[in-house]
Design an enzyme around this catalytic site. Sequence first.
Site, PDB file in Angstrom:
ATOM      1  N   SER A 122     -42.430  37.299  13.765  1.00 37.42           N
ATOM      2  CA  SER A 122     -43.838  37.680  13.870  1.00 37.42           C
ATOM      3  C   SER A 122     -44.000  39.162  13.616  1.00 37.42           C
ATOM      4  O   SER A 122     -45.119  39.647  13.574  1.00 37.42           O
ATOM      5  CB  SER A 122     -44.421  37.324  15.237  1.00 37.42           C
ATOM      6  N   HIS A 143     -44.484  30.858  10.009  1.00 43.64           N
ATOM      7  CA  HIS A 143     -44.747  31.357  11.356  1.00 43.64           C
ATOM      8  C   HIS A 143     -45.480  30.307  12.192  1.00 43.64           C
ATOM      9  O   HIS A 143     -46.652  30.006  11.927  1.00 43.64           O
ATOM     10  CB  HIS A 143     -45.552  32.663  11.259  1.00 43.64           C
ATOM     11  N   GLU A 182     -48.512  29.821   9.668  1.00 45.89           N
ATOM     12  CA  GLU A 182     -48.843  30.836   8.659  1.00 45.89           C
ATOM     13  C   GLU A 182     -47.687  30.891   7.665  1.00 45.89           C
ATOM     14  O   GLU A 182     -46.542  31.128   8.061  1.00 45.89           O
ATOM     15  CB  GLU A 182     -48.996  32.215   9.314  1.00 45.89           C
ATOM     16  N   ASN A 237     -51.807  37.174  14.712  1.00 51.94           N
ATOM     17  CA  ASN A 237     -51.324  38.188  15.656  1.00 51.94           C
ATOM     18  C   ASN A 237     -52.023  39.530  15.480  1.00 51.94           C
ATOM     19  O   ASN A 237     -52.153  40.297  16.425  1.00 51.94           O
ATOM     20  CB  ASN A 237     -49.811  38.371  15.530  1.00 51.94           C
TER      21      ASN A 237
HETATM   22  N1  CAA Z   1     -44.165  18.824  22.910  1.00 49.10           N
HETATM   23  C1  CAA Z   1     -45.145  17.936  22.660  1.00 49.10           C
HETATM   24  N2  CAA Z   1     -46.303  17.914  23.326  1.00 49.10           N
HETATM   25  C2  CAA Z   1     -46.465  18.853  24.282  1.00 49.10           C
HETATM   26  C3  CAA Z   1     -45.502  19.818  24.580  1.00 49.10           C
HETATM   27  C4  CAA Z   1     -44.305  19.777  23.839  1.00 49.10           C
HETATM   28  N3  CAA Z   1     -43.324  20.670  24.001  1.00 49.10           N
HETATM   29  N4  CAA Z   1     -46.008  20.616  25.565  1.00 49.10           N
HETATM   30  C5  CAA Z   1     -47.230  20.149  25.875  1.00 49.10           C
HETATM   31  N5  CAA Z   1     -47.486  19.080  25.104  1.00 49.10           N
HETATM   32  C6  CAA Z   1     -48.700  18.268  25.075  1.00 49.10           C
HETATM   33  C7  CAA Z   1     -48.889  17.598  26.417  1.00 49.10           C
HETATM   34  O1  CAA Z   1     -48.136  16.400  26.480  1.00 49.10           O
HETATM   35  C8  CAA Z   1     -50.383  17.327  26.392  1.00 49.10           C
HETATM   36  O2  CAA Z   1     -50.605  16.171  25.600  1.00 49.10           O
HETATM   37  P1  CAA Z   1     -51.643  15.045  26.090  1.00 49.10           P
HETATM   38  O3  CAA Z   1     -52.965  15.766  26.262  1.00 49.10           O
HETATM   39  O4  CAA Z   1     -51.645  14.115  24.924  1.00 49.10           O
HETATM   40  O5  CAA Z   1     -51.101  14.520  27.348  1.00 49.10           O
HETATM   41  C9  CAA Z   1     -50.946  18.515  25.596  1.00 49.10           C
HETATM   42  O6  CAA Z   1     -49.837  19.100  24.885  1.00 49.10           O
HETATM   43  C10 CAA Z   1     -51.562  19.558  26.480  1.00 49.10           C
HETATM   44  O7  CAA Z   1     -50.604  19.968  27.449  1.00 49.10           O
HETATM   45  P2  CAA Z   1     -50.961  20.157  28.990  1.00 49.10           P
HETATM   46  O8  CAA Z   1     -51.891  19.088  29.448  1.00 49.10           O
HETATM   47  O9  CAA Z   1     -49.648  20.340  29.696  1.00 49.10           O
HETATM   48  O10 CAA Z   1     -51.659  21.571  29.117  1.00 49.10           O
HETATM   49  P3  CAA Z   1     -53.007  22.145  28.551  1.00 49.10           P
HETATM   50  O11 CAA Z   1     -54.001  21.128  28.145  1.00 49.10           O
HETATM   51  O12 CAA Z   1     -53.371  23.165  29.551  1.00 49.10           O
HETATM   52  O13 CAA Z   1     -52.556  22.875  27.208  1.00 49.10           O
HETATM   53  C11 CAA Z   1     -51.566  24.589  25.920  1.00 49.10           C
HETATM   54  C12 CAA Z   1     -51.497  23.786  27.204  1.00 49.10           C
HETATM   55  C13 CAA Z   1     -51.335  23.688  24.714  1.00 49.10           C
HETATM   56  C14 CAA Z   1     -50.435  25.616  26.024  1.00 49.10           C
HETATM   57  C15 CAA Z   1     -52.979  25.263  25.816  1.00 49.10           C
HETATM   58  O14 CAA Z   1     -53.279  25.934  27.012  1.00 49.10           O
HETATM   59  C16 CAA Z   1     -53.077  26.256  24.673  1.00 49.10           C
HETATM   60  O15 CAA Z   1     -53.258  25.884  23.532  1.00 49.10           O
HETATM   61  N6  CAA Z   1     -52.955  27.573  24.996  1.00 49.10           N
HETATM   62  C17 CAA Z   1     -53.040  28.638  24.025  1.00 49.10           C
HETATM   63  C18 CAA Z   1     -51.689  28.919  23.477  1.00 49.10           C
HETATM   64  C19 CAA Z   1     -51.747  29.983  22.409  1.00 49.10           C
HETATM   65  O16 CAA Z   1     -52.725  30.668  22.207  1.00 49.10           O
HETATM   66  N7  CAA Z   1     -50.618  30.126  21.705  1.00 49.10           N
HETATM   67  C20 CAA Z   1     -50.492  31.109  20.678  1.00 49.10           C
HETATM   68  C21 CAA Z   1     -49.617  32.205  21.163  1.00 49.10           C
HETATM   69  S1  CAA Z   1     -49.367  33.414  19.911  1.00 49.10           S
HETATM   70  C22 CAA Z   1     -47.989  32.910  19.124  1.00 49.10           C
HETATM   71  O17 CAA Z   1     -47.374  31.950  19.429  1.00 49.10           O
HETATM   72  C23 CAA Z   1     -47.589  33.715  17.977  1.00 49.10           C
HETATM   73  C24 CAA Z   1     -46.530  34.704  18.183  1.00 49.10           C
HETATM   74  O18 CAA Z   1     -45.971  35.143  17.198  1.00 49.10           O
HETATM   75  C25 CAA Z   1     -46.171  35.229  19.522  1.00 49.10           C
END
Ligand code: CAA
Length: 287
Positions: free
Chosen positions: A122, A143, A155, A194
Amino acid sequence: MSYQLKEVTVIGTGIMGLGIVQVFSQKTKCKVNILSRKQESLENAMKKIENTLDKLEKKGRLEESKEDIIARINPVIDIEEAFSNTDLVIESVIERIDVKEKNFKNADRFSPPNAILATNTSSFSITQIASFTQRPEKVVGMHFFNPAPVLKLVEIVRGNKTSDETVNIIKRICEEIGKEPVICKKDSPAFIVNRILFPALNEAASLVEEGVADPEDIDKAVKLGLNWPMGPIELLDLIGIDTTVEILNSLSGRLNESKYRPSSLLVRMVKVRNLGRKTKNGFYKYD
Ligand code: CAA
């Protein structure tokens, strides 16, 4: 295009590496190698993947048995074994250029000539990473976003020499694994998401540091006011404070802009290893 994806090699057993392994093993019938330097890391990695698949199986979210998915994953330490038959390498190691250099040199040396070498970096330039190889036209940014099995975006980032053919193949692979690709046409720091996200996360940390609001209220405000699924403080803990500081430093260094400089609170948290969920202690505490 004569390219066919039969074997993938993911380098690195961190959160992103494991997520990417999970995606390919669930969504394709490819053999998926995970390469690490340490046997212990591979054993931990397999346990984590099994736990995640276990939960998904119990929720009825898997399209085939957990055992069939796991059977396609090959944890490997030997570099030649990891690369000699691979069609696609995805590097997801720590964000240190010397470590990336070593891995790309090995991947270039041992992978078949038509294999594509992708990086999940990233913060680093794709052009710089491509310069470690003899095949810069086949080096590309791929990414993913955390958690990789859940978030749809990839990305695709072009280096200066990345060929159109490589970009088109990666686009097709993204579609095969159920992801939505976007193209970053220029090898620009932090790419698209990002570059937008990290200044916002930095501001959220400054709000805590200046005592403007508590973490809980900042998260509540952004979730309810902007409809983010997670607040910025929770997200800082999920991404990792160390990764956040690395990305901000890379942005401020490469764009020469002080506005991206990490808040001193984030820098202090890294010094005392309050890194977020991975150390069970960040802005919040985790069991
Ligand atoms: N594999 C498959 N499915 C998964 C999983 C995994 N490892 N982890 C969670 N899930 C699924 C769950 O089973 C659930 O599915 P169902 O609804 O079908 O049951 C679904 O994902 C949602 O999970 P949760 O119910 O546990 O939790 P939630 O609804 O609160 O969602 C989240 C959690 C997906 C993390 C959500 O809060 C979210 O999208 N958050 C934002 C994350 C974000 O912004 N990420 C970007 C970060 S920046 C980056 O990554 C770039 C970098 O370079 C740093």
